[in-house]
Design a protein around this motif. Structure first.
Motif, PDB file in Angstrom:
ATOM      1  N   HIS A   1       0.823  -1.211   0.000  1.00 38.00           N
ATOM      2  CA  HIS A   1       0.000   0.000   0.000  1.00 38.00           C
ATOM      3  C   HIS A   1       0.857   1.262   0.000  1.00 38.00           C
ATOM      4  CE1 HIS A   1      -3.776   2.220   0.792  1.00 38.00           C
ATOM      5  NE2 HIS A   1      -2.953   3.058   1.401  1.00 38.00           N
ATOM      6  N   ILE A   2       1.805   1.363   0.932  1.00 36.79           N
ATOM      7  CA  ILE A   2       2.615   2.575   1.019  1.00 36.79           C
ATOM      8  C   ILE A   2       3.574   2.670  -0.156  1.00 36.79           C
ATOM      9  CG2 ILE A   2       4.464   3.670   2.343  1.00 36.79           C
ATOM     10  CD1 ILE A   2       1.714   4.296   3.389  1.00 36.79           C
ATOM     11  N   GLY A   3       4.176   1.549  -0.560  1.00 35.27           N
ATOM     12  CA  GLY A   3       5.071   1.580  -1.707  1.00 35.27           C
ATOM     13  C   GLY A   3       4.363   2.026  -2.966  1.00 35.27           C
TER      14      GLY A   3
ATOM     15  N   ALA B   1       3.050   6.134  -7.119  1.00 34.81           N
ATOM     16  CA  ALA B   1       2.074   7.004  -7.771  1.00 34.81           C
ATOM     17  C   ALA B   1       2.460   8.468  -7.639  1.00 34.81           C
ATOM     18  CB  ALA B   1       0.689   6.757  -7.180  1.00 34.81           C
ATOM     19  N   LEU B   2       2.946   8.866  -6.471  1.00 31.10           N
ATOM     20  CA  LEU B   2       3.338  10.263  -6.270  1.00 31.10           C
ATOM     21  C   LEU B   2       4.564  10.619  -7.105  1.00 31.10           C
ATOM     22  CD1 LEU B   2       2.801  10.509  -2.413  1.00 31.10           C
ATOM     23  CD2 LEU B   2       1.431  11.626  -4.187  1.00 31.10           C
ATOM     24  N   VAL B   3       5.511   9.690  -7.193  1.00 31.83           N
ATOM     25  CA  VAL B   3       6.680   9.927  -8.045  1.00 31.83           C
ATOM     26  C   VAL B   3       6.253  10.060  -9.502  1.00 31.83           C
ATOM     27  CG1 VAL B   3       8.759   8.845  -8.984  1.00 31.83           C
ATOM     28  CG2 VAL B   3       8.361   8.857  -6.506  1.00 31.83           C
TER      29      VAL B   3
ATOM     30  N   ALA C   1      10.193  14.351 -11.111  1.00 24.19           N
ATOM     31  CA  ALA C   1      10.615  12.986 -10.795  1.00 24.19           C
ATOM     32  C   ALA C   1      10.223  12.030 -11.912  1.00 24.19           C
ATOM     33  CB  ALA C   1       9.991  12.528  -9.475  1.00 24.19           C
ATOM     34  N   GLN C   2      10.870  10.874 -11.925  1.00 21.52           N
ATOM     35  CA  GLN C   2      10.559   9.828 -12.901  1.00 21.52           C
ATOM     36  C   GLN C   2      10.625   8.471 -12.210  1.00 21.52           C
ATOM     37  OE1 GLN C   2      13.330   9.562 -16.144  1.00 21.52           O
ATOM     38  NE2 GLN C   2      12.175   7.966 -17.217  1.00 21.52           N
ATOM     39  N   LEU C   3       9.602   7.669 -12.393  1.00 14.31           N
ATOM     40  CA  LEU C   3       9.575   6.312 -11.844  1.00 14.31           C
ATOM     41  C   LEU C   3      10.223   5.380 -12.857  1.00 14.31           C
ATOM     42  CD1 LEU C   3       8.545   4.467  -9.538  1.00 14.31           C
ATOM     43  CD2 LEU C   3       6.428   4.180 -10.865  1.00 14.31           C
ATOM     44  N   VAL C   4      11.336   4.740 -12.475  1.00 11.64           N
ATOM     45  CA  VAL C   4      12.095   3.941 -13.443  1.00 11.64           C
ATOM     46  C   VAL C   4      12.109   2.453 -13.133  1.00 11.64           C
ATOM     47  CG1 VAL C   4      13.561   5.889 -14.083  1.00 11.64           C
ATOM     48  CG2 VAL C   4      14.291   4.349 -12.241  1.00 11.64           C
TER      49      VAL C   4
END
Length: 341
Positions: A17-19, A24-26, A32-35
């Motif tokens: 859940h927290i991860g 999602a926020l990143v 920012a970029q989620l890689v």
């Protein structure tokens, strides 16, 4: 014309859940970029691919680190006992780390994170998002400005519900080895707020009880803690996860030389009382709602400010608000309390 700043690249390890909230926020943050997404449950891969298109999935942190990670930051949102070893592994591979609370379950392991970050020339951020709550920020400002004068008494109450809907058989929550205890998993944010606003504590005494969690956890569900503030004054911390059905409150009451105040609500999200000499309570920004986990709720959802601070710090626009040294101090305080069990 402003200089172009490249996006800060994040890999998220542990997509519960927290991860998933971090991811999602990143993904939504313009800087920012989620890689990469990392989780030991391969059955999540299809679901995550639909939610985060084009972001590769790895079944272990070791697999990701062996793949020559193209990231700047490793966010760790795995079970508590994994935080320290995974943070150290990320730092040794040249990544900054963001570590969910608690950063470790032992002071020696938290210190190892701090030492490794220094050795590698990298930053380690602890996730202490309650500091971004407007009432908490207001309290910190009062303390720093000396508005309260000498603090006499501090009373911190945390009365929550965590029952069989939360502690599920076969899970890591509720185990001494992986969870660590109620203060680590449920209430470390409030220990952090106590330390952040009022400093270190000493002369600790404690009573622990297990009222209704004998079949659910390997540790207490309630505690009564008394202490002195190193800066002067005394305090109490009363906590429980034995409340029936839903959370009751989180509150912080302060009696000081120049007046009294109380933060309340379920998550310290309201200033319920403020009577201070020659002082008018300002209008505070609204508090974010609580993290919603279905049948139970957690602290205020301030993770967006955590991500913003990491991005701004790495782009040299500010300094770290919640660093690993302060996360270490929270672990050390909880360890001192639990040494009395």
């Amino acid at each position: 014309m402003a200089d172009f700043l490249p996006a800060v690249r994040f890999a998220v390890c542990g997509v519960g859940h927290i991860g998933r909230r971090h991811a999602a926020l990143v993904a939504r943050h313009p800087g920012a970029q989620l890689v990469a997404l990392i989780d030991k449950r391969p059955e999540l891969a299809t679901e995550l691919a639909a939610e985060f298109p084009g972001v590769p999935f790895f079944a272990s942190l070791a697999e990701y680190l062996d793949a020559d990670p193209q990231a700047d930051v490793l966010t760790i949102a795995t079970p508590n006992d994994q935080h320290a070893p995974q943070a150290i592994a990320g730092l040794r591979h040249g990544l900054h780390v963001v570590v969910e609370k608690p950063i470790a379950l032992r002071t020696v392991d938290a210190q190892a994170i701090v030492d490794t970050a220094q050795q590698m020339g990298k930053l380690a951020f602890g996730v202490m998002q309650n500091r971004y709550s407007p009432p908490a920020s207001w309290l910190k400002q009062l303390c720093e400005a000396g508005t309260l004068g000498q603090v006499y008494l501090v009373q911190l109450n945390c009365f929550w519900n965590r029952d069989a809907r939360y502690y599920r058989p076969g899970g890591w929550r509720g185990t001494q080895a992986q969870d660590g205890g109620t203060l680590f998993t449920q209430f470390s944010h409030f220990v952090d707020l106590l330390y952040w606003a009022f400093g270190d504590i000493t002369n600790i005494s404690a009573r622990f009880r297990d009222f209704n969690h004998e079949a659910l956890t390997e540790f207490e569900d309630s505690g009564l803690i008394t202490f002195d503030l190193v800066r002067g004054g005394s305090g109490t911390l009363q906590y429980s996860t034995a409340v029936w059905d839903r959370n009751l409150e989180s509150s912080l009451t302060v009696v000081a030389e120049h007046g009294s105040l109380r933060l309340g609500g379920q998550y310290l999200d309201k200033v319920e009382y403020c009577h201070l000499r020659n002082y008018q309570l300002p209008t505070l920004p609204p508090t974010n709602p609580a993290n919603d986990y279905g049948p139970y709720q957690g602290s205020a959802a301030n993770h967006v400010q955590v991500i913003e601070n990491v991005v701004d710090t790495l782009q040299n626009r500010t300094c770290a608000t919640t660093n690993a040294e302060e996360g270490l101090k929270v672990v050390e305080i909880i360890e001192r309390i639990y040494s009395l069990r």
